[in-house]
Design a protein around this motif. Structure first.
Motif, PDB file in Angstrom:
ATOM      1  N   LEU A 159      42.017  28.747  69.661  1.00  0.00           N
ATOM      2  CA  LEU A 159      40.819  29.340  70.078  1.00  0.00           C
ATOM      3  C   LEU A 159      39.665  28.890  69.245  1.00  0.00           C
ATOM      4  N   ARG A 160      39.872  28.474  67.840  1.00  0.00           N
ATOM      5  CA  ARG A 160      38.680  28.087  67.316  1.00  0.00           C
ATOM      6  C   ARG A 160      38.296  26.650  67.711  1.00  0.00           C
ATOM      7  N   ILE A 161      39.339  25.542  68.087  1.00  0.00           N
ATOM      8  CA  ILE A 161      39.055  24.421  68.886  1.00  0.00           C
ATOM      9  C   ILE A 161      38.481  24.504  69.890  1.00  0.00           C
ATOM     10  N   VAL A 162      38.938  25.445  70.928  1.00  0.00           N
ATOM     11  CA  VAL A 162      38.109  25.757  72.055  1.00  0.00           C
ATOM     12  C   VAL A 162      36.627  26.148  71.899  1.00  0.00           C
ATOM     13  N   ARG A 163      36.427  26.860  70.801  1.00  0.00           N
ATOM     14  CA  ARG A 163      34.870  27.365  70.597  1.00  0.00           C
ATOM     15  C   ARG A 163      34.147  26.046  69.994  1.00  0.00           C
ATOM     16  N   ALA A 164      34.975  25.042  69.440  1.00  0.00           N
ATOM     17  CA  ALA A 164      34.118  23.905  68.927  1.00  0.00           C
ATOM     18  C   ALA A 164      33.950  22.869  69.924  1.00  0.00           C
ATOM     19  N   VAL A 165      34.856  22.731  70.849  1.00  0.00           N
ATOM     20  CA  VAL A 165      35.085  21.751  72.020  1.00  0.00           C
ATOM     21  C   VAL A 165      33.799  22.383  73.064  1.00  0.00           C
ATOM     22  N   LEU A 166      33.606  23.783  73.014  1.00  0.00           N
ATOM     23  CA  LEU A 166      32.671  24.095  74.091  1.00  0.00           C
ATOM     24  C   LEU A 166      31.164  24.023  73.661  1.00  0.00           C
ATOM     25  N   ILE A 167      31.087  24.411  72.061  1.00  0.00           N
ATOM     26  CA  ILE A 167      29.784  24.364  71.624  1.00  0.00           C
ATOM     27  C   ILE A 167      29.138  22.682  71.665  1.00  0.00           C
ATOM     28  N   SER A 168      30.009  21.960  71.199  1.00  0.00           N
ATOM     29  CA  SER A 168      29.810  20.480  71.316  1.00  0.00           C
ATOM     30  C   SER A 168      29.570  19.864  72.444  1.00  0.00           C
ATOM     31  N   ASN A 169      30.351  20.422  73.436  1.00  0.00           N
ATOM     32  CA  ASN A 169      30.263  20.122  74.895  1.00  0.00           C
ATOM     33  C   ASN A 169      30.997  18.514  75.122  1.00  0.00           C
ATOM     34  N   LYS A 170      31.909  18.357  74.154  1.00  0.00           N
ATOM     35  CA  LYS A 170      32.718  17.150  74.054  1.00  0.00           C
ATOM     36  C   LYS A 170      34.191  17.300  74.175  1.00  0.00           C
ATOM     37  N   PRO A 171      34.993  16.551  74.802  1.00  0.00           N
ATOM     38  CA  PRO A 171      36.556  16.971  74.756  1.00  0.00           C
ATOM     39  C   PRO A 171      37.336  16.861  73.484  1.00  0.00           C
ATOM     40  N   TYR A 172      38.557  17.308  73.399  1.00  0.00           N
ATOM     41  CA  TYR A 172      39.107  17.406  72.400  1.00  0.00           C
ATOM     42  C   TYR A 172      39.540  16.350  71.812  1.00  0.00           C
ATOM     43  N   ASN A 173      39.194  16.027  70.473  1.00  0.00           N
ATOM     44  CA  ASN A 173      39.529  14.818  69.697  1.00  0.00           C
ATOM     45  C   ASN A 173      40.455  15.135  68.760  1.00  0.00           C
ATOM     46  N   SER A 174      41.751  14.601  69.187  1.00  0.00           N
ATOM     47  CA  SER A 174      43.165  14.648  68.381  1.00  0.00           C
ATOM     48  C   SER A 174      42.849  13.992  66.866  1.00  0.00           C
ATOM     49  N   LYS A 175      41.828  13.043  66.686  1.00  0.00           N
ATOM     50  CA  LYS A 175      41.757  12.493  65.408  1.00  0.00           C
ATOM     51  C   LYS A 175      41.148  13.413  64.309  1.00  0.00           C
ATOM     52  N   ILE A 176      40.215  14.308  64.919  1.00  0.00           N
ATOM     53  CA  ILE A 176      39.542  15.157  63.798  1.00  0.00           C
ATOM     54  C   ILE A 176      40.116  16.539  63.934  1.00  0.00           C
ATOM     55  N   ALA A 177      40.958  17.020  64.958  1.00  0.00           N
ATOM     56  CA  ALA A 177      41.446  18.455  65.119  1.00  0.00           C
ATOM     57  C   ALA A 177      42.018  18.702  63.903  1.00  0.00           C
ATOM     58  N   GLY A 178      41.582  19.857  63.273  1.00  0.00           N
ATOM     59  CA  GLY A 178      42.343  20.607  62.106  1.00  0.00           C
ATOM     60  C   GLY A 178      41.761  19.961  60.687  1.00  0.00           C
ATOM     61  N   VAL A 179      40.817  18.880  60.985  1.00  0.00           N
ATOM     62  CA  VAL A 179      40.121  18.497  59.634  1.00  0.00           C
ATOM     63  C   VAL A 179      38.820  19.369  59.349  1.00  0.00           C
ATOM     64  N   ALA A 180      38.793  19.725  58.194  1.00  0.00           N
ATOM     65  CA  ALA A 180      37.328  20.397  57.681  1.00  0.00           C
ATOM     66  C   ALA A 180      36.365  19.888  57.955  1.00  0.00           C
ATOM     67  N   LYS A 181      35.212  20.531  58.631  1.00  0.00           N
ATOM     68  CA  LYS A 181      33.997  19.943  59.091  1.00  0.00           C
ATOM     69  C   LYS A 181      33.381  19.347  57.796  1.00  0.00           C
ATOM     70  N   CYS A 182      33.399  19.720  56.515  1.00  0.00           N
ATOM     71  CA  CYS A 182      32.799  19.131  55.422  1.00  0.00           C
ATOM     72  C   CYS A 182      33.314  17.664  55.059  1.00  0.00           C
ATOM     73  N   SER A 183      34.665  17.379  55.662  1.00  0.00           N
ATOM     74  CA  SER A 183      35.261  16.183  55.476  1.00  0.00           C
ATOM     75  C   SER A 183      34.924  15.075  56.440  1.00  0.00           C
ATOM     76  N   LEU A 184      34.226  15.444  57.571  1.00  0.00           N
ATOM     77  CA  LEU A 184      34.067  14.537  58.458  1.00  0.00           C
ATOM     78  C   LEU A 184      32.656  13.927  58.074  1.00  0.00           C
TER      79      LEU A 184
END
Length: 216
Positions: A187-212
Protein backbone atom coordinates in the motif's frame (compact mmCIF):
# COMPACT_ATOMS: atom_id res chain seq x y z
CA UNK A 1 -16.88 -26.19 0.36
CA UNK A 2 -20.12 -27.39 2.01
CA UNK A 3 -21.09 -29.22 -1.20
CA UNK A 4 -17.72 -30.97 -1.34
CA UNK A 5 -17.97 -31.87 2.37
CA UNK A 6 -21.45 -33.40 1.97
CA UNK A 7 -20.32 -35.43 -1.04
CA UNK A 8 -17.27 -36.73 0.82
CA UNK A 9 -19.42 -37.67 3.83
CA UNK A 10 -21.51 -39.91 1.54
CA UNK A 11 -18.47 -41.49 -0.11
CA UNK A 12 -18.20 -39.33 -3.23
CA UNK A 13 -14.78 -37.68 -3.44
CA UNK A 14 -14.75 -34.80 -5.92
CA UNK A 15 -11.60 -33.12 -7.16
CA UNK A 16 -10.97 -29.42 -6.61
CA UNK A 17 -11.20 -28.52 -10.29
CA UNK A 18 -14.49 -30.27 -11.03
CA UNK A 19 -16.82 -28.45 -8.59
CA UNK A 20 -17.94 -25.87 -11.17
CA UNK A 21 -18.30 -28.26 -14.11
CA UNK A 22 -21.42 -29.88 -15.55
CA UNK A 23 -19.95 -33.38 -15.02
CA UNK A 24 -20.44 -32.94 -11.28
CA UNK A 25 -24.21 -33.17 -11.75
CA UNK A 26 -23.81 -36.54 -13.48
CA UNK A 27 -21.57 -37.82 -10.67
CA UNK A 28 -24.16 -36.82 -8.05
CA UNK A 29 -27.14 -38.24 -9.96
CA UNK A 30 -25.35 -41.58 -10.56
CA UNK A 31 -23.95 -42.01 -7.04
CA UNK A 32 -25.85 -44.94 -5.53
CA UNK A 33 -25.34 -43.90 -1.90
CA UNK A 34 -27.27 -40.62 -2.26
CA UNK A 35 -31.02 -40.69 -1.43
CA UNK A 36 -33.16 -39.11 -4.16
CA UNK A 37 -34.06 -36.14 -1.92
CA UNK A 38 -30.38 -35.41 -1.30
CA UNK A 39 -29.52 -35.74 -5.00
CA UNK A 40 -32.09 -33.08 -5.87
CA UNK A 41 -30.75 -30.66 -3.24
CA UNK A 42 -27.13 -31.19 -4.30
CA UNK A 43 -27.92 -30.66 -7.98
CA UNK A 44 -29.70 -27.40 -7.03
CA UNK A 45 -26.55 -26.33 -5.15
CA UNK A 46 -24.39 -27.06 -8.20
CA UNK A 47 -26.76 -25.10 -10.46
CA UNK A 48 -26.73 -22.14 -8.07
CA UNK A 49 -22.91 -22.21 -7.87
CA UNK A 50 -22.58 -22.29 -11.66
CA UNK A 51 -25.02 -19.37 -12.05
CA UNK A 52 -23.11 -17.34 -9.44
CA UNK A 53 -19.79 -18.11 -11.16
CA UNK A 54 -21.15 -16.90 -14.52
CA UNK A 55 -22.30 -13.65 -12.89
CA UNK A 56 -18.88 -13.19 -11.27
CA UNK A 57 -17.13 -13.82 -14.59
CA UNK A 58 -19.30 -11.16 -16.21
CA UNK A 59 -18.46 -8.64 -13.47
CA UNK A 60 -14.75 -9.46 -13.78
CA UNK A 61 -14.83 -8.80 -17.54
CA UNK A 62 -16.54 -5.45 -16.90
CA UNK A 63 -13.87 -4.52 -14.36
CA UNK A 64 -11.13 -5.54 -16.81
CA UNK A 65 -12.53 -3.14 -19.42
CA UNK A 66 -12.82 -0.33 -16.87
CA UNK A 67 -9.29 -0.93 -15.55
CA UNK A 68 -7.84 -1.03 -19.06
CA UNK A 69 -9.18 2.48 -19.74
CA UNK A 70 -8.24 4.00 -16.38
CA UNK A 71 -4.74 5.38 -15.81
CA UNK A 72 -4.85 4.98 -12.00
CA UNK A 73 -5.77 1.30 -12.32
CA UNK A 74 -3.04 0.77 -14.88
CA UNK A 75 -0.43 2.33 -12.57
CA UNK A 76 -1.57 0.18 -9.65
CA UNK A 77 -1.40 -2.99 -11.74
CA UNK A 78 2.31 -2.43 -12.40
CA UNK A 79 2.84 -3.37 -8.73
CA UNK A 80 3.31 -7.14 -8.08
CA UNK A 81 0.39 -8.91 -6.43
CA UNK A 82 -2.19 -6.31 -7.48
CA UNK A 83 -4.45 -7.22 -10.37
CA UNK A 84 -7.72 -6.02 -11.85
CA UNK A 85 -9.97 -6.46 -8.82
CA UNK A 86 -7.48 -4.90 -6.37
CA UNK A 87 -6.78 -1.94 -8.65
CA UNK A 88 -10.49 -1.23 -9.23
CA UNK A 89 -11.31 -1.47 -5.52
CA UNK A 90 -8.43 0.82 -4.62
CA UNK A 91 -9.46 3.24 -7.37
CA UNK A 92 -12.96 3.38 -5.91
CA UNK A 93 -11.90 3.86 -2.27
CA UNK A 94 -8.77 6.03 -2.39
CA UNK A 95 -10.23 9.34 -3.52
CA UNK A 96 -7.47 11.95 -3.66
CA UNK A 97 -4.20 10.14 -2.85
CA UNK A 98 -2.63 13.43 -1.73
CA UNK A 99 -4.87 13.47 1.34
CA UNK A 100 -2.59 10.79 2.80
CA UNK A 101 0.21 13.08 3.93
CA UNK A 102 2.33 10.34 5.51
CA UNK A 103 3.18 6.94 3.92
CA UNK A 104 1.89 5.18 7.05
CA UNK A 105 -1.48 6.94 6.78
CA UNK A 106 -2.42 4.91 3.71
CA UNK A 107 -2.13 1.37 5.19
CA UNK A 108 -3.70 2.77 8.37
CA UNK A 109 -6.73 3.79 6.28
CA UNK A 110 -7.30 0.09 5.53
CA UNK A 111 -6.53 -1.12 9.06
CA UNK A 112 -3.16 -2.68 8.23
CA UNK A 113 -1.07 -1.05 10.94
CA UNK A 114 -0.48 -2.52 14.43
CA UNK A 115 -2.50 -1.19 17.32
CA UNK A 116 -0.45 0.78 19.86
CA UNK A 117 -0.89 -0.45 23.44
CA UNK A 118 0.45 1.91 26.13
CA UNK A 119 0.69 1.00 29.81
CA UNK A 120 2.36 3.64 31.95
CA UNK A 121 5.75 4.33 30.36
CA UNK A 122 5.68 1.10 28.33
CA UNK A 123 4.37 0.94 24.80
CA UNK A 124 4.08 -2.11 22.60
CA UNK A 125 2.50 -3.04 19.30
CA UNK A 126 -0.59 -5.24 19.20
CA UNK A 127 -2.62 -6.78 16.37
CA UNK A 128 -3.58 -4.72 13.33
CA UNK A 129 -6.45 -2.28 13.87
CA UNK A 130 -8.82 -3.90 11.31
CA UNK A 131 -10.28 -0.48 10.54
CA UNK A 132 -11.61 0.67 7.19
CA UNK A 133 -12.61 -1.40 4.16
CA UNK A 134 -12.64 -5.06 5.21
CA UNK A 135 -12.88 -6.36 1.63
CA UNK A 136 -9.96 -4.22 0.46
CA UNK A 137 -7.88 -5.36 3.42
CA UNK A 138 -8.65 -9.00 2.57
CA UNK A 139 -7.68 -8.45 -1.09
CA UNK A 140 -4.41 -6.81 -0.06
CA UNK A 141 -3.57 -9.72 2.23
CA UNK A 142 -4.23 -12.17 -0.63
CA UNK A 143 -2.02 -10.12 -2.93
CA UNK A 144 0.70 -10.00 -0.27
CA UNK A 145 0.57 -13.80 0.02
CA UNK A 146 1.21 -14.05 -3.72
CA UNK A 147 4.16 -11.65 -3.46
CA UNK A 148 5.68 -13.69 -0.61
CA UNK A 149 5.38 -16.87 -2.68
CA UNK A 150 7.07 -15.14 -5.63
CA UNK A 151 9.89 -13.93 -3.39
CA UNK A 152 10.36 -17.41 -1.89
CA UNK A 153 10.60 -18.95 -5.36
CA UNK A 154 12.96 -16.22 -6.59
CA UNK A 155 10.42 -14.90 -9.11
CA UNK A 156 9.95 -11.41 -7.61
CA UNK A 157 11.81 -8.84 -9.72
CA UNK A 158 12.50 -6.43 -6.85
CA UNK A 159 15.74 -7.58 -5.20
CA UNK A 160 15.28 -5.23 -2.23
CA UNK A 161 11.73 -6.41 -1.56
CA UNK A 162 12.77 -10.04 -1.94
CA UNK A 163 15.69 -9.52 0.44
CA UNK A 164 13.39 -7.94 3.03
CA UNK A 165 10.82 -10.76 2.81
CA UNK A 166 13.46 -13.51 3.04
CA UNK A 167 15.01 -11.74 6.03
CA UNK A 168 11.67 -11.73 7.86
CA UNK A 169 11.18 -15.41 7.03
CA UNK A 170 14.65 -16.19 8.37
CA UNK A 171 13.71 -14.35 11.57
CA UNK A 172 10.75 -16.77 11.86
CA UNK A 173 8.13 -14.03 11.60
CA UNK A 174 4.68 -15.72 11.79
CA UNK A 175 2.87 -16.00 8.45
CA UNK A 176 -0.04 -13.80 9.61
CA UNK A 177 2.26 -10.96 10.65
CA UNK A 178 4.35 -11.29 7.49
CA UNK A 179 1.42 -11.06 5.06
CA UNK A 180 0.03 -8.04 6.92
CA UNK A 181 3.46 -6.37 6.86
CA UNK A 182 3.86 -7.04 3.12
CA UNK A 183 0.30 -5.84 2.45
CA UNK A 184 1.08 -2.58 4.29
CA UNK A 185 4.32 -2.23 2.31
CA UNK A 186 2.44 -2.76 -0.97
CA UNK A 187 0.00 0.00 0.00
CA UNK A 188 2.89 2.36 0.68
CA UNK A 189 4.21 1.50 -2.78
CA UNK A 190 0.75 2.22 -4.24
CA UNK A 191 0.81 5.65 -2.61
CA UNK A 192 4.31 6.37 -3.95
CA UNK A 193 3.36 5.25 -7.48
CA UNK A 194 0.19 7.36 -7.58
CA UNK A 195 1.81 10.48 -6.11
CA UNK A 196 4.75 10.26 -8.52
CA UNK A 197 2.40 9.29 -11.36
CA UNK A 198 5.02 6.79 -12.53
CA UNK A 199 4.79 2.98 -12.92
CA UNK A 200 6.27 0.67 -10.31
CA UNK A 201 10.05 0.48 -10.51
CA UNK A 202 11.34 -2.86 -9.25
CA UNK A 203 14.91 -1.50 -8.97
CA UNK A 204 14.06 1.05 -6.27
CA UNK A 205 11.12 -0.64 -4.53
CA UNK A 206 11.93 -1.16 -0.87
CA UNK A 207 14.89 1.23 -0.93
CA UNK A 208 14.83 4.12 1.55
CA UNK A 209 14.19 7.44 -0.19
CA UNK A 210 17.27 8.99 1.43
CA UNK A 211 19.41 6.34 -0.29
CA UNK A 212 18.21 7.23 -3.78
CA UNK A 213 19.97 9.72 -6.05
CA UNK A 214 18.27 13.05 -6.47
CA UNK A 215 15.57 13.10 -9.09
CA UNK A 216 14.56 9.44 -8.60
Amino acid sequence: MSLKGICQAWGLNISKGISGKARLKDLIENHAAFPEELKESLVDMVTHAQTAQKALNKITKTLEVLAKNDKVCQLIQTIPGLGTICSCRLRATIGDIKRFKNPKDFPAYYGLVPRSIATGHNEKKGKITHRGDKTMRSLMVQGAGGVINMATKGKLKSKQLTKWILKKQKEKMPWGKLVCAVAAKLLRIVRAVLISNKPYNSKIAGVAKCSLPKGS
